[in-house]
Design a protein around this motif. Structure first.
Motif, PDB file in Angstrom:
ATOM      1  N   LEU A  59      13.005   0.557   0.166  1.00  0.00           N
ATOM      2  CA  LEU A  59      12.186  -0.250   1.062  1.00  0.00           C
ATOM      3  C   LEU A  59      10.737   0.191   1.031  1.00  0.00           C
ATOM      4  O   LEU A  59       9.820  -0.645   1.049  1.00  0.00           O
ATOM      5  CB  LEU A  59      12.736  -0.159   2.484  1.00  0.00           C
ATOM      6  N   LEU A  60      10.499   1.486   0.961  1.00  0.00           N
ATOM      7  CA  LEU A  60       9.128   1.980   0.896  1.00  0.00           C
ATOM      8  C   LEU A  60       8.423   1.482  -0.366  1.00  0.00           C
ATOM      9  O   LEU A  60       7.245   1.128  -0.336  1.00  0.00           O
ATOM     10  CB  LEU A  60       9.112   3.510   0.947  1.00  0.00           C
ATOM     11  N   ALA A  61       9.138   1.444  -1.477  1.00  0.00           N
ATOM     12  CA  ALA A  61       8.563   0.916  -2.710  1.00  0.00           C
ATOM     13  C   ALA A  61       8.199  -0.556  -2.540  1.00  0.00           C
ATOM     14  O   ALA A  61       7.158  -1.016  -3.031  1.00  0.00           O
ATOM     15  CB  ALA A  61       9.540   1.109  -3.865  1.00  0.00           C
ATOM     16  N   ALA A  62       9.053  -1.303  -1.847  1.00  0.00           N
ATOM     17  CA  ALA A  62       8.761  -2.712  -1.596  1.00  0.00           C
ATOM     18  C   ALA A  62       7.540  -2.857  -0.690  1.00  0.00           C
ATOM     19  O   ALA A  62       6.708  -3.752  -0.885  1.00  0.00           O
ATOM     20  CB  ALA A  62       9.968  -3.387  -0.966  1.00  0.00           C
ATOM     21  N   ILE A  63       7.418  -1.979   0.304  1.00  0.00           N
ATOM     22  CA  ILE A  63       6.257  -2.007   1.195  1.00  0.00           C
ATOM     23  C   ILE A  63       4.980  -1.736   0.413  1.00  0.00           C
ATOM     24  O   ILE A  63       3.946  -2.368   0.628  1.00  0.00           O
ATOM     25  CB  ILE A  63       6.437  -0.974   2.322  1.00  0.00           C
ATOM     26  N   GLU A  64       5.050  -0.785  -0.511  1.00  0.00           N
ATOM     27  CA  GLU A  64       3.874  -0.491  -1.340  1.00  0.00           C
ATOM     28  C   GLU A  64       3.446  -1.724  -2.125  1.00  0.00           C
ATOM     29  O   GLU A  64       2.252  -2.037  -2.209  1.00  0.00           O
ATOM     30  CB  GLU A  64       4.198   0.658  -2.294  1.00  0.00           C
ATOM     31  N   ARG A  65       4.410  -2.454  -2.668  1.00  0.00           N
ATOM     32  CA  ARG A  65       4.072  -3.664  -3.430  1.00  0.00           C
ATOM     33  C   ARG A  65       3.439  -4.715  -2.521  1.00  0.00           C
ATOM     34  O   ARG A  65       2.466  -5.381  -2.904  1.00  0.00           O
ATOM     35  CB  ARG A  65       5.324  -4.217  -4.107  1.00  0.00           C
ATOM     36  N   LEU A  66       3.988  -4.869  -1.323  1.00  0.00           N
ATOM     37  CA  LEU A  66       3.415  -5.827  -0.380  1.00  0.00           C
ATOM     38  C   LEU A  66       2.002  -5.428   0.021  1.00  0.00           C
ATOM     39  O   LEU A  66       1.101  -6.270   0.110  1.00  0.00           O
ATOM     40  CB  LEU A  66       4.294  -5.921   0.864  1.00  0.00           C
ATOM     41  N   ALA A  67       1.799  -4.136   0.265  1.00  0.00           N
ATOM     42  CA  ALA A  67       0.491  -3.661   0.706  1.00  0.00           C
ATOM     43  C   ALA A  67      -0.567  -3.845  -0.361  1.00  0.00           C
ATOM     44  O   ALA A  67      -1.732  -4.113  -0.058  1.00  0.00           O
ATOM     45  CB  ALA A  67       0.583  -2.196   1.122  1.00  0.00           C
ATOM     46  N   ARG A  68      -0.189  -3.684  -1.619  1.00  0.00           N
ATOM     47  CA  ARG A  68      -1.164  -3.855  -2.705  1.00  0.00           C
ATOM     48  C   ARG A  68      -1.729  -5.276  -2.753  1.00  0.00           C
ATOM     49  O   ARG A  68      -2.831  -5.495  -3.254  1.00  0.00           O
ATOM     50  CB  ARG A  68      -0.512  -3.511  -4.046  1.00  0.00           C
TER      51      ARG A  68
END
Length: 297
Positions: free
Chosen positions: A267-276
């Motif tokens: 989930l954290l990896a997905a959040i990083e993608r969203l934040a970018r």
């Protein structure tokens, strides 16, 4: 793959003839032939119990497919809520080896969620305020937290009834139809936020052991199931895709509040993608480095 995915949903062992279910925060026991008592584990949050009782009564009063709640009870020093008994298995078990049936059932759940959102939510807490508190305490690096809070500030507060945790594990398949349980996280808010939460749980919620969730075919199946659910809700409601997408970052960050899970890293990896992709995130230089995950803080 949908069959395998459903079969790996863990079922709590029974500890006695009266216990008929259990979750992270509560256990459910038979109380006579037509009622059950949901007892909360110690320690518990009195506000959350009161909120579930109020939301369940509100939803049932609107004629939604929700078990009737009779009131608070005490059993062996524990607090609980007395509900009418629902006869039937969880949706995850009912459609464990019936992929087409699961998809059709998810479409019905999406329509139920849309009907929920047509109702006002007087007296329930603000979903917007709840997300802000969860984001503030989420296990994420500060740049991700600030990006999520900035995104939240641009989104509408809303005043519609939101369940807060609509997913197959909270749906009972009865002879009379699907019934939605566990209203502990209900709030007044924007329907798009509630749908974004359902999409998130379908895609990243825990289903079976961590190694199973990391399998490529399982991840693909869950992505497709989540997309099907969102499409089903949009077909029922006409809600624009962009309205749901706008909530994904704050809802995802809020998910990393509370008890850790073995899906946190994914989930954290997905959040990083969203934040970018967010205009609030100050370039990739704020991350740990090229190709690196910020890690849980």
């Amino acid at each position: 793959m949908v069959c395998a995915l459903s079969l790996h949903v863990p079922c709590p062992p029974r500890t006695g003839p009266d216990r008929i279910g259990a979750g992270r925060s509560s256990e459910v026991f038979a109380e006579g032939p037509d009622r059950v008592v949901k007892l909360y584990r110690q320690p518990f949050e009195p506000e959350a119990v009161a909120n579930e009782l109020a939301a369940s009564r509100l939803a049932h009063g609107f004629g939604l497919p929700v078990p009737e709640a009779f009131g608070l009870v005490g059993r062996a020093g524990r607090t609980g809520i007395l509900f009418v008994r629902l006869d039937g298995p969880p949706m995850t078990a009912r459609y464990a080896c019936n992929p087409l049936g699961l998809l059709l059932a998810l479409r019905r759940v999406a329509r139920i969620q849309h009907a929920i959102h047509a109702c006002p939510a007087p007296g329930l807490p603000s979903l917007h305020a709840l997300l802000r508190r969860q984001i503030a305490g989420a296990r994420v690096p500060e740049p991700l937290r600030q990006a999520a809070l900035a995104a939240l500030d641009r989104l509408p507060a809303g005043d519609r009834l939101c369940h807060g945790d609509v997913h197959p594990g909270n749906v009972i398949a009865t002879r009379a139809g699907l019934q939605l349980i566990d209203w502990q996280k209900a709030a007044a808010g924007d329907p798009a936020a509630d749908v974004a939460r359902s999409e998130l749980v379908l895609r990243y919620g825990r289903f079976g052991p961590a190694w199973f969730s990391r399998l490529g075919p399982v991840r693909l199946a869950r992505r497709l199931i989540a997309a099907w659910y969102v499409a089903s809700y949009r077909a029922a409601s006409g809600l624009p895709r962009e309205a749901i997408a706008a909530w994904r970052l704050p809802v995802a960050v809020s998910r990393l509040f509370g008890h850790p899970s073995d899906t946190d890293a994914e989930l954290l990896a997905a959040i990083e993608r969203l934040a970018r992709k967010s205009p609030d995130f100050e370039k990739a230089s704020l991350f740990a480095g090229p190709g690196q995950s910020p890690g849980l803080g």
